[in-house]
Design a protein around this motif. Structure first.
Motif, PDB file in Angstrom:
ATOM      1  N   VAL A   1      -7.092  -3.824  14.655  1.00 53.27           N
ATOM      2  CA  VAL A   1      -6.521  -5.097  14.202  1.00 53.27           C
ATOM      3  C   VAL A   1      -5.030  -4.880  13.974  1.00 53.27           C
ATOM      4  CG1 VAL A   1      -8.659  -5.891  13.101  1.00 53.27           C
ATOM      5  CG2 VAL A   1      -6.994  -4.620  11.768  1.00 53.27           C
ATOM      6  N   GLU A   2      -4.287  -5.987  13.965  1.00 55.39           N
ATOM      7  CA  GLU A   2      -2.834  -5.870  13.753  1.00 55.39           C
ATOM      8  C   GLU A   2      -2.452  -5.947  12.287  1.00 55.39           C
ATOM      9  OE1 GLU A   2      -0.583  -8.510  16.197  1.00 55.39           O
ATOM     10  OE2 GLU A   2      -1.701  -7.970  17.988  1.00 55.39           O
ATOM     11  N   THR A   3      -3.210  -6.731  11.502  1.00 54.39           N
ATOM     12  CA  THR A   3      -2.859  -6.926  10.099  1.00 54.39           C
ATOM     13  C   THR A   3      -4.096  -6.783   9.218  1.00 54.39           C
ATOM     14  OG1 THR A   3      -3.302  -9.313  10.122  1.00 54.39           O
ATOM     15  CG2 THR A   3      -1.071  -8.596  10.758  1.00 54.39           C
ATOM     16  N   GLY A   4      -3.837  -6.632   7.934  1.00 52.26           N
ATOM     17  CA  GLY A   4      -4.943  -6.586   6.983  1.00 52.26           C
ATOM     18  C   GLY A   4      -5.684  -7.900   6.937  1.00 52.26           C
TER      19      GLY A   4
ATOM     20  N   LYS B   1      -7.045  -0.991  10.507  1.00 51.47           N
ATOM     21  CA  LYS B   1      -5.602  -1.037  10.788  1.00 51.47           C
ATOM     22  C   LYS B   1      -5.120   0.289  11.376  1.00 51.47           C
ATOM     23  CE  LYS B   1      -4.324  -2.439   6.727  1.00 51.47           C
ATOM     24  NZ  LYS B   1      -3.494  -2.829   5.583  1.00 51.47           N
TER      25      LYS B   1
ATOM     26  N   ARG C   1     -15.359  -5.484   2.779  1.00 52.80           N
ATOM     27  CA  ARG C   1     -14.037  -4.970   3.161  1.00 52.80           C
ATOM     28  C   ARG C   1     -13.747  -3.622   2.522  1.00 52.80           C
ATOM     29  NH1 ARG C   1     -10.777 -10.184   1.368  1.00 52.80           N
ATOM     30  NH2 ARG C   1     -12.683 -11.336   1.379  1.00 52.80           N
TER      31      ARG C   1
ATOM     32  N   ASN D   1      -5.870   0.835  14.937  1.00 54.60           N
ATOM     33  CA  ASN D   1      -5.286  -0.204  15.796  1.00 54.60           C
ATOM     34  C   ASN D   1      -6.338  -1.134  16.381  1.00 54.60           C
ATOM     35  OD1 ASN D   1      -2.542   0.571  15.499  1.00 54.60           O
ATOM     36  ND2 ASN D   1      -2.905   2.253  16.915  1.00 54.60           N
TER      37      ASN D   1
ATOM     38  N   HIS E   1      -6.163  -9.937   9.445  1.00 56.62           N
ATOM     39  CA  HIS E   1      -7.043  -9.984  10.615  1.00 56.62           C
ATOM     40  C   HIS E   1      -8.276  -9.124  10.376  1.00 56.62           C
ATOM     41  CE1 HIS E   1      -7.804  -9.153  15.117  1.00 56.62           C
ATOM     42  NE2 HIS E   1      -8.386 -10.278  14.780  1.00 56.62           N
ATOM     43  N   ALA E   2      -8.098  -7.983   9.730  1.00 56.53           N
ATOM     44  CA  ALA E   2      -9.238  -7.116   9.397  1.00 56.53           C
ATOM     45  C   ALA E   2     -10.223  -7.876   8.516  1.00 56.53           C
ATOM     46  CB  ALA E   2      -8.757  -5.843   8.693  1.00 56.53           C
TER      47      ALA E   2
ATOM     48  N   SER F   1     -11.334  -1.791   5.797  1.00 54.86           N
ATOM     49  CA  SER F   1     -10.203  -2.613   6.233  1.00 54.86           C
ATOM     50  C   SER F   1      -8.982  -1.754   6.557  1.00 54.86           C
ATOM     51  CB  SER F   1      -9.853  -3.665   5.184  1.00 54.86           C
ATOM     52  OG  SER F   1      -9.555  -3.072   3.946  1.00 54.86           O
ATOM     53  N   GLN F   2      -8.746  -0.695   5.788  1.00 60.45           N
ATOM     54  CA  GLN F   2      -7.629   0.204   6.057  1.00 60.45           C
ATOM     55  C   GLN F   2      -7.844   0.968   7.352  1.00 60.45           C
ATOM     56  OE1 GLN F   2      -7.963   2.411   2.403  1.00 60.45           O
ATOM     57  NE2 GLN F   2      -6.154   1.423   1.530  1.00 60.45           N
TER      58      GLN F   2
END
Length: 69
Positions: free
Chosen positions: A22-25, A17, A47, A20, A27-28, A13-14
């Motif tokens: 995804v825009e936010t955690g 982000k 995740r 780029n 969204h990930a 998940s990190q």
């Protein structure tokens, strides 16, 4: 395919982000939970999956390879 140098270990998940993809955690987490993220060609639904150098992450039509920074 792009290469992204990061400090390892890193959670999936990190990485999404930082790359780029995804825009936010949040969204990930949504993409991962929906089964829309692949690591080395296999669907990944954890995740907190730890990525290693050389892993290839695919999401949203983009592909990024993990490199050790």
């Amino acid at each position: 395919m792009e290469d992204l140098p990061v400090r390892l270990p890193i959670k999936l998940s990190q990485f999404l982000k930082l790359a780029n993809l995804v825009e936010t955690g949040g969204h990930a987490h949504e993409l991962i939970d929906a089964g829309e993220v692949y690591v080395n060609g296999a669907r990944e639904t954890r995740r907190s999956h730890k990525l290693e150098a050389g892993d290839v992450v695919e999401a949203g039509g983009y592909t990024v390879r993990v490199q050790q920074a």
